[in-house]
Write a protein that holds these residues in place. Structure first.
Motif, PDB file in Angstrom:
ATOM      1  N   ASP A   1     -47.557   7.233  28.148  1.00  0.00           N
ATOM      2  CA  ASP A   1     -46.380   7.998  28.534  1.00  0.00           C
ATOM      3  C   ASP A   1     -46.489   8.458  29.988  1.00  0.00           C
ATOM      4  OD1 ASP A   1     -43.849   9.386  27.838  1.00  0.00           O
ATOM      5  OD2 ASP A   1     -45.062  11.196  28.201  1.00  0.00           O
TER       6      ASP A   1
ATOM      7  N   LYS B   1     -45.624   5.265  32.299  1.00  0.00           N
ATOM      8  CA  LYS B   1     -44.543   4.332  31.947  1.00  0.00           C
ATOM      9  C   LYS B   1     -43.557   4.093  33.090  1.00  0.00           C
ATOM     10  CE  LYS B   1     -41.755   7.883  29.723  1.00  0.00           C
ATOM     11  NZ  LYS B   1     -41.528   8.556  28.446  1.00  0.00           N
ATOM     12  N   TRP B   2     -43.139   5.132  33.797  1.00  0.00           N
ATOM     13  CA  TRP B   2     -42.154   4.949  34.861  1.00  0.00           C
ATOM     14  C   TRP B   2     -42.764   4.236  36.067  1.00  0.00           C
ATOM     15  CZ3 TRP B   2     -37.262   4.770  34.114  1.00  0.00           C
ATOM     16  CH2 TRP B   2     -36.700   5.501  33.068  1.00  0.00           C
ATOM     17  N   ASP B   3     -44.008   4.575  36.392  1.00  0.00           N
ATOM     18  CA  ASP B   3     -44.680   3.880  37.499  1.00  0.00           C
ATOM     19  C   ASP B   3     -44.826   2.395  37.170  1.00  0.00           C
ATOM     20  OD1 ASP B   3     -44.916   6.230  38.936  1.00  0.00           O
ATOM     21  OD2 ASP B   3     -46.953   6.644  38.228  1.00  0.00           O
TER      22      ASP B   3
ATOM     23  N   LEU C   1     -42.942   0.594  35.109  1.00  0.00           N
ATOM     24  CA  LEU C   1     -41.624  -0.039  35.123  1.00  0.00           C
ATOM     25  C   LEU C   1     -41.148  -0.286  36.551  1.00  0.00           C
ATOM     26  CD1 LEU C   1     -39.253  -1.082  33.437  1.00  0.00           C
ATOM     27  CD2 LEU C   1     -38.334   1.259  33.475  1.00  0.00           C
ATOM     28  N   GLU C   2     -41.345   0.685  37.427  1.00  0.00           N
ATOM     29  CA  GLU C   2     -40.939   0.527  38.827  1.00  0.00           C
ATOM     30  C   GLU C   2     -41.708  -0.605  39.503  1.00  0.00           C
ATOM     31  OE1 GLU C   2     -38.401   1.780  40.461  1.00  0.00           O
ATOM     32  OE2 GLU C   2     -37.805   2.941  38.705  1.00  0.00           O
ATOM     33  N   GLU C   3     -43.026  -0.654  39.289  1.00  0.00           N
ATOM     34  CA  GLU C   3     -43.831  -1.715  39.901  1.00  0.00           C
ATOM     35  C   GLU C   3     -43.415  -3.078  39.358  1.00  0.00           C
ATOM     36  OE1 GLU C   3     -48.445  -3.188  40.249  1.00  0.00           O
ATOM     37  OE2 GLU C   3     -48.063  -1.023  40.163  1.00  0.00           O
ATOM     38  N   TRP C   4     -43.215  -3.174  38.044  1.00  0.00           N
ATOM     39  CA  TRP C   4     -42.762  -4.442  37.445  1.00  0.00           C
ATOM     40  C   TRP C   4     -41.428  -4.871  38.038  1.00  0.00           C
ATOM     41  CZ3 TRP C   4     -44.358  -8.468  34.715  1.00  0.00           C
ATOM     42  CH2 TRP C   4     -43.389  -9.335  34.205  1.00  0.00           C
ATOM     43  N   SER C   5     -40.518  -3.909  38.169  1.00  0.00           N
ATOM     44  CA  SER C   5     -39.186  -4.198  38.686  1.00  0.00           C
ATOM     45  C   SER C   5     -39.252  -4.773  40.103  1.00  0.00           C
ATOM     46  CB  SER C   5     -38.343  -2.924  38.656  1.00  0.00           C
ATOM     47  OG  SER C   5     -37.037  -3.178  39.068  1.00  0.00           O
TER      48      SER C   5
ATOM     49  N   HIS D   1     -51.738  -0.250  35.389  1.00  0.00           N
ATOM     50  CA  HIS D   1     -51.823   1.149  34.978  1.00  0.00           C
ATOM     51  C   HIS D   1     -52.391   1.326  33.569  1.00  0.00           C
ATOM     52  CE1 HIS D   1     -48.746   1.011  38.093  1.00  0.00           C
ATOM     53  NE2 HIS D   1     -48.992   2.280  38.334  1.00  0.00           N
TER      54      HIS D   1
END
Length: 179
Positions: free
Chosen positions: A149, A152-154, A156-160, A168
């Motif tokens: 948790d 998760k946002w880091d 998603l941003e890197e994947w994007s 991570h």
């Protein structure tokens, strides 16, 4: 506004009766109900079908449509077979291993146990070719979920940005699960 839960998930099946009997025998799902129509209620298209509903536990319903007038079922050739699947949670590792033994004794090929960090899984295919997963919690599930948790946002941003697997959550596979 917020949804309450999934009402049901529906897939296509080759044979409704075979599907009901398989899920009853292999996963102990109870046959809840069947609906058969000559027309699709939403589109009014003339197309006879059998729609079956199975109790997957915990208020979850797995449904299937048999469509005898349509061409045989196929798969999206651009999507690997491991991607599209449905996963059901089981209580614990003992239950997961009991299912594995039961399925294999019935001639079902089972992959796993696979350690995903927060949970452990086995995989197999139903008689329609749908991949099914059974998953049990890892003893460290809560702590692992908290770690995931936090990143998760880091991730998603890197994947994007990169379309490459972020590192991570490498801690998930730092251990080898035995058995």
């Amino acid at each position: 506004m917020k949804t309450e839960r999934i009402h049901h998930v529906a897939y296509r099946c080759k044979d409704a009766k075979e599907t009901v009997l398989w899920y009853e025998k292999m996963l102990n799902f109870k046959f809840q109900l069947a609906i058969a129509e000559d027309r699709v209620p939403s589109t009014k298209e003339p197309d006879p079908y059998m729609h079956i509903f199975l109790d997957a536990g915990g208020g979850n319903v797995l449904a299937f449509f048999e469509l005898p007038t349509k061409p045989p079922m196929g798969r999206d050739p651009n999507t690997p077979e491991w991607v599209q699947h449905i996963a059901f949670r089981v209580k614990d590792r003992a239950t997961l291993l009991a299912y594995k033994a039961h399925l294999e004794a019935q001639g079902v090929s089972v992959l796993g146990v696979t350690d995903h960090g927060a949970f452990h899984s086995i995989y197999f295919f139903d008689p329609n070719g749908h991949r099914v997963e059974l998953a049990c919690p890892d003893p460290e599930e809560e702590a692992t979920i908290q770690k995931l948790d936090a990143v998760k946002w880091d991730m998603l941003e890197e994947w994007s940005r990169t379309k490459r697997a972020p590192k991570h959550a490498d801690f998930l596979h730092a251990r080898e699960f035995k058995g």
